[in-house]
Design a protein around this motif. Structure first.
Motif, PDB file in Angstrom:
ATOM      1  N   PRO A   1       6.907  63.829 -48.627  1.00 35.45           N
ATOM      2  CA  PRO A   1       7.359  63.356 -47.421  1.00 35.45           C
ATOM      3  C   PRO A   1       7.925  63.174 -46.599  1.00 35.45           C
ATOM      4  N   PRO A   2       8.654  63.046 -45.355  1.00 35.23           N
ATOM      5  CA  PRO A   2       9.261  63.042 -44.361  1.00 35.23           C
ATOM      6  C   PRO A   2      10.455  63.128 -44.280  1.00 35.23           C
ATOM      7  N   GLY A   3      11.201  63.644 -43.948  1.00 34.79           N
ATOM      8  CA  GLY A   3      12.761  63.833 -44.337  1.00 34.79           C
ATOM      9  C   GLY A   3      12.951  65.467 -45.319  1.00 34.79           C
ATOM     10  N   ASP A   4      13.551  64.508 -45.569  1.00 34.46           N
ATOM     11  CA  ASP A   4      14.960  64.469 -47.096  1.00 34.46           C
ATOM     12  C   ASP A   4      14.181  64.665 -47.920  1.00 34.46           C
ATOM     13  N   THR A   5      13.511  65.843 -48.685  1.00 37.55           N
ATOM     14  CA  THR A   5      12.470  65.414 -49.827  1.00 37.55           C
ATOM     15  C   THR A   5      13.533  64.665 -51.320  1.00 37.55           C
ATOM     16  N   SER A   6      14.268  64.747 -51.042  1.00 37.35           N
ATOM     17  CA  SER A   6      15.077  64.387 -51.886  1.00 37.35           C
ATOM     18  C   SER A   6      15.613  62.936 -52.248  1.00 37.35           C
ATOM     19  N   HIS A   7      14.952  62.390 -51.322  1.00 42.94           N
ATOM     20  CA  HIS A   7      14.901  60.741 -50.827  1.00 42.94           C
ATOM     21  C   HIS A   7      13.633  60.237 -51.519  1.00 42.94           C
ATOM     22  N   GLN A   8      12.951  60.764 -51.711  1.00 46.49           N
ATOM     23  CA  GLN A   8      11.308  60.500 -51.622  1.00 46.49           C
ATOM     24  C   GLN A   8      10.454  60.458 -52.933  1.00 46.49           C
ATOM     25  N   ALA A   9      10.871  61.149 -53.695  1.00 43.72           N
ATOM     26  CA  ALA A   9      10.125  61.801 -55.046  1.00 43.72           C
ATOM     27  C   ALA A   9       8.891  60.147 -55.246  1.00 43.72           C
ATOM     28  N   GLY A  10       7.561  60.787 -56.051  1.00 41.25           N
ATOM     29  CA  GLY A  10       7.026  60.039 -56.129  1.00 41.25           C
ATOM     30  C   GLY A  10       5.782  59.187 -55.655  1.00 41.25           C
ATOM     31  N   LEU A  11       6.215  59.345 -54.204  1.00 38.35           N
ATOM     32  CA  LEU A  11       5.435  58.592 -53.295  1.00 38.35           C
ATOM     33  C   LEU A  11       4.412  59.468 -52.328  1.00 38.35           C
ATOM     34  N   SER A  12       3.621  58.901 -51.853  1.00 37.26           N
ATOM     35  CA  SER A  12       2.262  59.529 -51.434  1.00 37.26           C
ATOM     36  C   SER A  12       2.231  58.646 -49.909  1.00 37.26           C
ATOM     37  N   TRP A  13       3.037  59.862 -49.061  1.00 37.26           N
ATOM     38  CA  TRP A  13       3.088  59.621 -47.851  1.00 37.26           C
ATOM     39  C   TRP A  13       1.899  59.875 -46.716  1.00 37.26           C
ATOM     40  N   ARG A  14       1.495  59.229 -45.872  1.00 30.51           N
ATOM     41  CA  ARG A  14       0.431  59.412 -44.593  1.00 30.51           C
ATOM     42  C   ARG A  14       1.146  59.590 -43.634  1.00 30.51           C
ATOM     43  N   GLN A  15       0.648  61.113 -42.781  1.00 30.36           N
ATOM     44  CA  GLN A  15       1.551  61.093 -41.348  1.00 30.36           C
ATOM     45  C   GLN A  15       0.324  60.642 -40.471  1.00 30.36           C
ATOM     46  N   ILE A  16       0.735  59.667 -39.735  1.00 24.39           N
ATOM     47  CA  ILE A  16       0.485  59.337 -38.548  1.00 24.39           C
ATOM     48  C   ILE A  16       0.441  60.223 -37.152  1.00 24.39           C
ATOM     49  N   ARG A  17       0.063  61.308 -36.476  1.00 25.81           N
ATOM     50  CA  ARG A  17       0.694  62.269 -35.543  1.00 25.81           C
ATOM     51  C   ARG A  17      -0.469  62.102 -34.307  1.00 25.81           C
ATOM     52  N   GLY A  18       0.360  62.230 -33.451  1.00 26.55           N
ATOM     53  CA  GLY A  18      -0.601  62.617 -31.959  1.00 26.55           C
ATOM     54  C   GLY A  18       0.591  62.994 -30.603  1.00 26.55           C
ATOM     55  N   GLU A  19       0.513  62.496 -29.699  1.00 31.27           N
ATOM     56  CA  GLU A  19       0.992  62.901 -28.693  1.00 31.27           C
ATOM     57  C   GLU A  19       1.806  62.017 -28.316  1.00 31.27           C
ATOM     58  N   GLY A  20       2.945  62.248 -29.001  1.00 32.25           N
ATOM     59  CA  GLY A  20       3.911  61.260 -28.552  1.00 32.25           C
ATOM     60  C   GLY A  20       4.583  60.367 -29.858  1.00 32.25           C
ATOM     61  N   LEU A  21       3.213  60.609 -30.811  1.00 36.81           N
ATOM     62  CA  LEU A  21       3.195  59.578 -31.623  1.00 36.81           C
ATOM     63  C   LEU A  21       3.636  60.250 -33.247  1.00 36.81           C
ATOM     64  N   ASN A  22       5.012  59.944 -34.375  1.00 36.17           N
ATOM     65  CA  ASN A  22       5.372  60.360 -35.013  1.00 36.17           C
ATOM     66  C   ASN A  22       5.673  59.582 -36.380  1.00 36.17           C
ATOM     67  N   CYS A  23       4.841  59.142 -37.109  1.00 36.68           N
ATOM     68  CA  CYS A  23       5.016  58.083 -37.710  1.00 36.68           C
ATOM     69  C   CYS A  23       4.651  58.441 -39.577  1.00 36.68           C
ATOM     70  N   ASP A  24       4.787  57.293 -40.048  1.00 34.88           N
ATOM     71  CA  ASP A  24       4.331  58.079 -42.055  1.00 34.88           C
ATOM     72  C   ASP A  24       4.555  56.630 -42.676  1.00 34.88           C
ATOM     73  N   TYR A  25       3.209  56.905 -43.870  1.00 38.69           N
ATOM     74  CA  TYR A  25       3.237  55.780 -44.120  1.00 38.69           C
ATOM     75  C   TYR A  25       2.894  55.662 -45.273  1.00 38.69           C
ATOM     76  N   THR A  26       3.311  54.269 -46.782  1.00 39.12           N
ATOM     77  CA  THR A  26       2.938  54.600 -47.643  1.00 39.12           C
ATOM     78  C   THR A  26       3.534  52.999 -48.362  1.00 39.12           C
ATOM     79  N   ILE A  27       3.083  53.341 -49.945  1.00 45.13           N
ATOM     80  CA  ILE A  27       3.014  51.788 -50.644  1.00 45.13           C
ATOM     81  C   ILE A  27       4.240  51.906 -50.940  1.00 45.13           C
TER      82      ILE A  27
END
Length: 225
Positions: free
Chosen positions: A42-68
């Motif tokens: 997961p993005p950022g502090d991993t201690s907050h996000q155990a068990g979630l599957s994150w998809r990272q969306i990256r590009g030129e100035g694009l910084n997003c993270d997606y999960t259920i």
């Protein structure tokens, strides 16, 4: 798109949008592009996000993270609460309203998994696939600089587009200047800095979608001087 307002009233702002635009409510405590494959980091502090599957969306100035963020049963329950605890309205007036308990629970879950704090939420309801929002950026002056915006979706799955500002109004545009996501029931999309500086986003018309969708965007707003 309808605006909605919590029934038992006083921090939320209401207002009318145009035809086939979403209804919204605002609640506040103080008045190239490539989509990377899903990963367990997961993005950022991993201690907050155990068990979630994150998809990272990256590009030129694009910084997003997606999960259920919410399983189907819990997402269904929350969606029912959002539908039952609000009333739909039209009109141009703005009226402050307090946080609903269901909004507080969603906010707290988002904060738990991201380590971010939010003091404001904008709630939009789309009655079907004809309700939509055109390209825009969430760059209001009241937003705390460099803070993320958390977008949580319930109900019908809808396409969501990012378009780089350099390609707007130009036929074709540069290769990779448009990114499409599908925002699923119970999902969380984190739009991190500097996404809103360089990218516009939109929810296009999808006439085959007949079911409603409710979207909540949590923000950190600077206190009024």
């Amino acid at each position: 798109m309808d605006r909605f307002l919590q029934k038992p009233a006083p921090g939320v702002l209401l207002g009318k949008t145009g035809k086939q635009k979403p209804t919204r409510v605002e609640a506040g405590e103080d008045g190239g592009m490539a989509e990377k494959r899903p990963r367990r980091e997961p993005p950022g502090d991993t201690s907050h996000q155990a068990g979630l599957s994150w998809r990272q969306i990256r590009g030129e100035g694009l910084n997003c993270d997606y999960t259920i963020l919410f399983g189907k049963a819990e997402a269904d329950k929350i969606f029912r609460e959002l539908e039952q605890d609000v009333e739909y309205f039209t009109g141009l007036t703005l009226s402050p309203k307090p946080w609903l308990p269901v909004l507080e629970r969603i906010r707290d879950r988002v904060s738990d998994v991201t380590g971010q704090t939010f003091n404001f939420v904008l709630v939009n309801r789309y009655k079907d696939g004809c309700d939509h929002i055109g390209e825009h950026r969430d760059d209001e002056r009241e937003l705390a600089p460099r803070t993320p915006i958390a977008s949580v979706s319930f109900g019908a799955c809808r396409d969501f587009f990012f378009r780089h500002k350099a390609s707007r109004g130009k036929p074709g545009g540069r290769l990779g200047d448009t990114v499409r996501l599908q925002l699923a029931h119970g999902s969380l999309l984190m739009m991190n800095h500097p996404t809103n500086t360089h990218w516009y986003h939109s929810l296009p018309v999808r006439k085959k979608v007949l079911a409603p969708r409710v979207n909540l965007t949590f923000r950190k707003i600077l206190p009024k001087k």
